[in-house]
Design a protein around this motif. Structure first.
Motif: not given
Ligand SMILES: NC(=O)c1ccc[n+]([C@@H]2O[C@H](COP(=O)([O-])OP(=O)(O)OC[C@H]3O[C@@H](n4cnc5c(N)ncnc54)[C@H](O)[C@@H]3O)[C@@H](O)[C@H]2O)c1
Length: 374
Positions: A1, A27, A320, A324
């Motif tokens: 990822m 991440d 966020h 993603r």
């Protein structure tokens, strides 16, 4: 990822809190910072690159999304440039100081297909979400009236702060656009607005230049109404949103006093924030007996209170997730399709037009091209 790389423009009171919240994610990484005052000191916390020019930050290859938390007057150019370069953008409220500038931002994002999210953080308050659920269930019937009040007293105001300069912040109406946005998210776009206001108690040297009393009425073709008050000339502090329906009412207490649904056969109390500790920190924020403007609204080196950190976590978690590739959620759709930003700025501009010309103004006066007001 892969990791999402964030760049921050404006590392003050709010900007720091936003990127600290983003940085909680494994991440996410903060790669770039621009701030004419605090950049060097704050960048060390993340090992981020400090930029001397925000345009270079927008163009940096290792920036996927730009977080714009600069003073209100600076947002316009920064958002348009970041979006033009195809970067995703999160921009603090008010996104701009005019409807015209907001249109430029939304169009720039649409032209490049970039994500553009407006930081209307009240949408992420637990109590606001619960109220909207109750309304959707029909708990209060049809909404007929809303009253939003955000009145307080500010003593000696730091006139050097951009937050107290009407031309830089937009004054209470634009700087605290949350209440207007919340009313519009409940009632939809108004047809006409009327606003009166002025600076009645802060006329000394160094007192800033914003109007300290604003009172506005919104009309919905005679079927529904709203009243909104803002200001810093009030010795009796009040902060709440009252939603009156044909079958009941909901009051959202914004001073740590909680929220309540009342109908003829039901009473439900619920908190505005996620935890009792956050709710208490909200009450403490209002009870500290300190009404200095710059302290009340935060300074670049101050940390946000617990309740605000909580809603910023909710808000940035959502941003966020979108970065993603997550789905847009229906309850937050207006924050990324441009509609919340456009509606609130068009209405605010119409209110200013009403105040300036001493008349009732149609929101379409603004959307049809009346000049900017601030
Ligand atoms: N969502 C909320 O509830 C909330 C609360 C507070 C502030 N805000 C918004 O966040 C934004 C920042 O407010 P704040 O409270 O952090 O203000 P602040 O004054 O604490 O911080 C602003 C920072 O921007 C820097 N700066 C000055 N000129 C700049 C420029 N041209 N470009 C980039 N940075 C510049 C300053 O050096 C300062 O560090 C504003 O839009 C404000 O309305 C939102």
């Amino acid at each position: 990822m892969s990791t999402i790389r964030y760049g921050l423009i404006g590392a003050g009171y709010l900007g720091k809190a936003l990127v600290r919240a983003l940085n909680r994610h494994d991440d996410a990484t903060i790669t770039a910072i621009f701030d004419p005052l605090t950049g060097d000191a704050f960048a060390a916390e993340f090992g981020a690159t400090v930029y001397a020019d925000w345009k270079e930050l927008c163009a940096a290859d290792d920036v996927d999304a730009v977080i714009v938390a600069s003073p209100n007057w600076a947002h316009h150019e920064q958002v348009v440039e970041a979006a033009r370069l195809g970067k995703a953008v999160f921009c603090e409220k008010p996104v701009a100081l005019s409807y015209e500038h907001t249109v430029n931002m939304v169009e720039a994002a649409q032209a490049s297909g970039s994500l553009f999210m407006v930081g209307h953080v009240t949408h992420f308050m637990s109590g606001v979400r619960r109220a909207k659920e109750l309304i959707a269930e029909g708990a209060i019937g049809d909404i007929v009236f809303c009253r939003a009040v955000r009145n307080t007293w500010e003593g000696q105001r730091d006139g050097s702060s951009w937050k107290k300069q009407q031309a830089l912040s937009g004054g209470h109406l634009y700087h605290h656009i949350h209440e207007l946005d919340l009313v519009l998210s409940l009632l939809g776009e108004a047809s006409t607005v009327t606003m009166v206001g002025g600076n009645v108690a802060h006329r000394g040297v160094g007192e800033g230049s914003e109007d300290d009393v604003l009172a506005a009425l919104l009309e919905y073709d005679g079927t529904r109404f709203a009243a909104i008050e803002y200001g810093s000339a009030f010795r009796w502090t009040e902060h709440y949103v009252l939603i009156e329906g044909t079958q009941g009412a909901i009051r959202l207490g914004m001073q740590g006093d909680g929220c309540e649904l009342r109908t003829p056969d039901r009473v439900e109390r619920f908190p505005l924030h996620r935890t009792p500790e956050e709710e208490e920190s909200r009450a403490a924020f209002y009870n500290r007996g300190e009404r200095d403007a710059s302290a009340l609204f935060g300074t670049p080196n101050a940390d946000v209170p617990l309740w605000m950190a909580g809603i910023l976590e909710e808000e940035t978690d959502y941003f966020h997730a979108l970065m993603r590739g997550g789905e847009v959620r229906e309850e937050f759709r207006s924050l990324t399709d441009g509609s919340a930003a456009l509606a609130s700025l068009a209405t605010a501009d119409a209110m200013m037009l009403s105040q300036r010309e001493g008349r009732k103004a149609a929101v379409t006066d603004i959307t049809a091209g009346a000049p900017a007001n601030v």
